[in-house]
Scaffold this motif. Structure first.
Motif, PDB file in Angstrom:
ATOM      1  N   ASP A 439       0.825  -1.209   0.000  1.00  0.00           N
ATOM      2  CA  ASP A 439       0.000   0.000   0.000  1.00  0.00           C
ATOM      3  C   ASP A 439       0.867   1.271   0.000  1.00  0.00           C
ATOM      4  N   LEU A 440       1.788   1.311  -0.935  1.00  0.00           N
ATOM      5  CA  LEU A 440       2.689   2.466  -1.103  1.00  0.00           C
ATOM      6  C   LEU A 440       1.860   3.750  -1.281  1.00  0.00           C
ATOM      7  N   ASN A 441       2.241   4.806  -0.592  1.00  0.00           N
ATOM      8  CA  ASN A 441       1.463   6.043  -0.727  1.00  0.00           C
ATOM      9  C   ASN A 441       2.284   7.108  -1.455  1.00  0.00           C
ATOM     10  N   GLN A 442       1.651   8.251  -1.661  1.00  0.00           N
ATOM     11  CA  GLN A 442       2.301   9.284  -2.468  1.00  0.00           C
ATOM     12  C   GLN A 442       3.586   9.803  -1.816  1.00  0.00           C
ATOM     13  N   PHE A 443       3.530  10.007  -0.507  1.00  0.00           N
ATOM     14  CA  PHE A 443       4.721  10.501   0.203  1.00  0.00           C
ATOM     15  C   PHE A 443       5.879   9.511   0.053  1.00  0.00           C
ATOM     16  N   GLU A 444       5.594   8.239   0.279  1.00  0.00           N
ATOM     17  CA  GLU A 444       6.666   7.229   0.185  1.00  0.00           C
ATOM     18  C   GLU A 444       7.188   7.109  -1.243  1.00  0.00           C
ATOM     19  N   THR A 445       6.294   7.263  -2.218  1.00  0.00           N
ATOM     20  CA  THR A 445       6.727   7.205  -3.624  1.00  0.00           C
ATOM     21  C   THR A 445       7.783   8.282  -3.865  1.00  0.00           C
ATOM     22  N   ASP A 446       7.484   9.498  -3.430  1.00  0.00           N
ATOM     23  CA  ASP A 446       8.419  10.608  -3.632  1.00  0.00           C
ATOM     24  C   ASP A 446       9.748  10.346  -2.914  1.00  0.00           C
ATOM     25  N   GLU A 447       9.668   9.842  -1.690  1.00  0.00           N
ATOM     26  CA  GLU A 447      10.886   9.616  -0.903  1.00  0.00           C
ATOM     27  C   GLU A 447      11.747   8.498  -1.499  1.00  0.00           C
ATOM     28  N   PHE A 448      11.113   7.388  -1.822  1.00  0.00           N
ATOM     29  CA  PHE A 448      11.887   6.269  -2.381  1.00  0.00           C
ATOM     30  C   PHE A 448      12.481   6.626  -3.745  1.00  0.00           C
ATOM     31  N   LEU A 449      11.751   7.443  -4.472  1.00  0.00           N
ATOM     32  CA  LEU A 449      12.242   7.875  -5.786  1.00  0.00           C
ATOM     33  C   LEU A 449      13.578   8.609  -5.628  1.00  0.00           C
ATOM     34  N   LYS A 450      13.636   9.498  -4.631  1.00  0.00           N
ATOM     35  CA  LYS A 450      14.863  10.270  -4.420  1.00  0.00           C
ATOM     36  C   LYS A 450      16.006   9.355  -3.978  1.00  0.00           C
ATOM     37  N   LEU A 451      15.689   8.366  -3.162  1.00  0.00           N
ATOM     38  CA  LEU A 451      16.752   7.522  -2.600  1.00  0.00           C
ATOM     39  C   LEU A 451      17.201   6.411  -3.557  1.00  0.00           C
ATOM     40  N   LEU A 452      16.269   5.845  -4.276  1.00  0.00           N
ATOM     41  CA  LEU A 452      16.618   4.666  -5.101  1.00  0.00           C
ATOM     42  C   LEU A 452      16.899   5.021  -6.563  1.00  0.00           C
ATOM     43  N   LYS A 453      16.386   6.143  -7.010  1.00  0.00           N
ATOM     44  CA  LYS A 453      16.593   6.637  -8.379  1.00  0.00           C
ATOM     45  C   LYS A 453      16.441   5.555  -9.459  1.00  0.00           C
ATOM     46  N   PRO A 454      15.286   4.897  -9.506  1.00  0.00           N
ATOM     47  CA  PRO A 454      15.100   3.894 -10.559  1.00  0.00           C
ATOM     48  C   PRO A 454      15.048   4.574 -11.927  1.00  0.00           C
ATOM     49  N   ASP A 455      15.446   3.858 -12.981  1.00  0.00           N
ATOM     50  CA  ASP A 455      15.370   4.433 -14.327  1.00  0.00           C
ATOM     51  C   ASP A 455      13.930   4.528 -14.807  1.00  0.00           C
ATOM     52  N   ILE A 456      13.105   3.623 -14.303  1.00  0.00           N
ATOM     53  CA  ILE A 456      11.709   3.607 -14.759  1.00  0.00           C
ATOM     54  C   ILE A 456      10.811   3.207 -13.601  1.00  0.00           C
ATOM     55  N   PHE A 457       9.651   3.840 -13.547  1.00  0.00           N
ATOM     56  CA  PHE A 457       8.698   3.539 -12.469  1.00  0.00           C
ATOM     57  C   PHE A 457       7.401   3.066 -13.103  1.00  0.00           C
TER      58      PHE A 457
END
Ligand code: CFN
Ligand code: HCA
Length: 528
Positions: A439-457
């Protein structure tokens, strides 16, 4: 770096306590730990989940092409669950109900004075104009709140018009996600449709494909391969699906379960009531497709079928060989994050790995614990397991025919004895160091994006735009962004082509999001 803790530490104590159970950073130790799932989202958190009505009407019933599925509710519910779903269907007689969106269009006066009158009128019009053999009525939130008796209207409809009519109390607010809706839909399909026709199968290799909704034509691609091999596909639940075909589905020899989350109920109930065995399959990914086709051949235990299976696999592989190699060279070494409903976050990791893409984060909107852990044991384990384990599994030692599905007690009892790799859930396919979020939420999406920097989501429509504005390529794994099919051999190269195009056209990286240039929040003092 403990990425999980960095994100969790930003929460208040109360939210932290809840969310820490839903987020896992995989290590040898955590791999065996339970992950909290299928529970209520903390109020106030912006979840990406859908509702019970979406699961029942939007996902399971909506694709039935010979059923007039009528939404009893405000127009938005009917329209959204119709216009955004890319379940395709073909008919021979030119009558295809999925081309229409049927709704009672409830308005305020109906909420105040009751909506049954309007429902009866809508059914009358539907019968007169479309002459359906079957109508399914689906409730939305307000219908449950005002107490319209849709089941009584369904019984009345059957008597009045001599057609089948079923009612589904799938009010959106029921339960915690779409998942409850799958169950409500499947229970009625089982009770009222399956087993009402007994036409014998065309050959002994008869199967149903369960949990395949033909998004972007996925089901068609799977059927094409199965038919090449010689299978008789009796029915598909419910992509390009039909009420008439499902009536006969209990006559099949084997049930193939593609999306376990949405349909394990039917597979289990058909096993109990009609003795139809089931196996899990996954036609997303090249290696997974090959494995699934081999598992099917092994189930039937027929030499000729096994040979034909290998012939078709070889031919299909030869057809995509060049493209596969090209896209592999383009995609190898890239990283992905996946966040979808209850099965694709697992299945697509396998397709990505065919092209050398690794997964750094994966999560489910509404999966249950068994989708993460995989309570089902693959056949080989039965050979390896000691006799004590086999006793618990309730299967014969030499019976390699069907996969064993573990109950909660069996799972708890056996999980330390059976190696993790032998379970079929998502966790067993993930690397240490990756993150799993329920149940990933919007806040966690933004945070994990910054930390993990995936090429594609990969995710859905709700988070797609904020991801893009953050400069990351986002692809919709629910609707395939108007593309597909992505299943089977041909689908795998369609998928690789789409993401290669995206990754090598990094337009989103050139965008300066509005919040970088100016404040997006405006406030003024009272009277100022
Ligand atoms: S088509 Fe399926 S594959 S049915 Fe399910 S769990 Fe949803 S609608 Mo969206 S894409 Fe998604 Fe799965 Fe099964 Fe689809 S991952 S969230 S309810 N789903
Ligand atoms: C639903 C349907 C959905 C939504 C997709 C999305 C779908 O459960 O409401 O959020 O992009 O696949 O159509 O999952």
């Amino acid at each position: 770096m403990n990425v999980r803790n960095i994100v969790l530490d930003k929460y208040s104590a109360k939210v932290y306590k809840n969310r820490k159970e839903h987020i896992m950073e995989l290590t040898e130790e955590t791999k065996e730990q339970p992950i909290a799932a299928n529970s209520r989202t903390v109020p106030g958190i912006i979840t990406n989940r859908g509702c019970c009505y979406a699961g029942c009407k939007g996902v399971v019933l909506g694709p039935l092409k010979d059923v007039l599925v009528l939404t009893h509710g405000p127009i938005g519910c009917g329209f959204y669950s119709w216009g955004t779903r890319r379940n395709k269907a073909k008919t021979e007689d030119g009558r295809n109900f999925i081309e229409y969106c049927f709704s009672t269009d409830l308005q305020e006066p109906d909420i105040v004075f009751g909506g049954e009158k309007k429902l009866r009128q809508a059914i009358k019009e539907a019968v007169e104009i479309f002459k359906p053999k079957c109508i399914m009525i689906c409730s939305t939130c307000p219908v449950g709140l005002i107490g319209d008796d849709i089941h009584a209207v369904a019984t009345e409809t059957e008597q009045l018009y001599g057609i089948s009519c079923m009612a589904f109390s799938c009010e959106g607010y029921k339960g915690v996600s779409q998942s409850g809706g799958h169950h409500i839909a499947n229970n009625t399909i089982m009770k009222k449709i399956i087993g009402t026709n007994d036409t014998p199968p065309k050959n002994k290799y008869s199967v149903n494909l369960l949990g395949e909704y033909n998004i972007g034509g996925d089901g068609w691609e799977v059927e094409r391969i199965m038919k090449r091999i010689g299978y008789d596909v009796i029915s598909v639940f419910t992509g390009d699906g039909s009420f008439e075909a499902i009536k006969n589905s209990h006559m099949a020899n084997l049930n193939l379960v593609q999306c376990h989350r949405s349909i394990n109920y039917i597979a289990e109930m058909m096993k109990t009531k009609y003795g139809v065995d089931w196996i899990k399959v996954n036609f997303i990914g090249i290696k997974s497709t090959i494995q699934s086709l081999r598992d099917m051949a092994a189930y039937f235990g027929d030499k000729e079928l096994a040979e034909r299976t290998e012939e078709v696999i070889d031919d299909e592989l030869a057809n995509i060989a060049e493209e596969k190699e090209y896209y592999y060279s383009k995609l190898k070494g890239k990283t992905a994050a996946l966040y979808v409903g209850g099965s694709r976050s697992h299945h697509y990791q396998l397709l990505l790995s065919d092209f050398g893409v690794s997964t750094v984060l994966a999560g489910y909107e509404f999966a249950h614990r068994d989708d993460y852990e995989g309570r089902e044991v693959i056949p080989t384990i039965k050979e390896d397991a000691d006799s004590k384990n086999i006793e618990h599994l309730n299967v014969e030692k030499d019976d390699k025919k069907y996969h064993a599905y573990l109950t909660d007690e069996q799972y708890e009892m056996l999980k330390s004895k059976i190696p993790l790799e032998d379970y079929t859930g998502m966790i067993r396919h993930m690397e240490n160091g990756s993150i799993i979020v329920d149940d990933l939420n919007q806040f966690e999406t933004d945070e994990f994006l910054k930390l993990l920097k995936p090429d594609i989501f990969f995710s859905g429509i709700k988070d797609k735009y904020s991801l893009q504005k953050s400069g990351v390529l986002a692809r919709q794994l629910h609707s395939y962004d108007y593309s597909g099919p992505y299943s089977g051999f041909r689908g795998s190269v369609n998928f690789a082509r789409d993401i290669t195009m995206g990754l090598y056209t990094p337009a989103w990286g050139f965008v300066t999001p509005p919040w970088k240039n100016r404040s997006t929040l405006k406030a003024s003092l009272a009277g100022g």
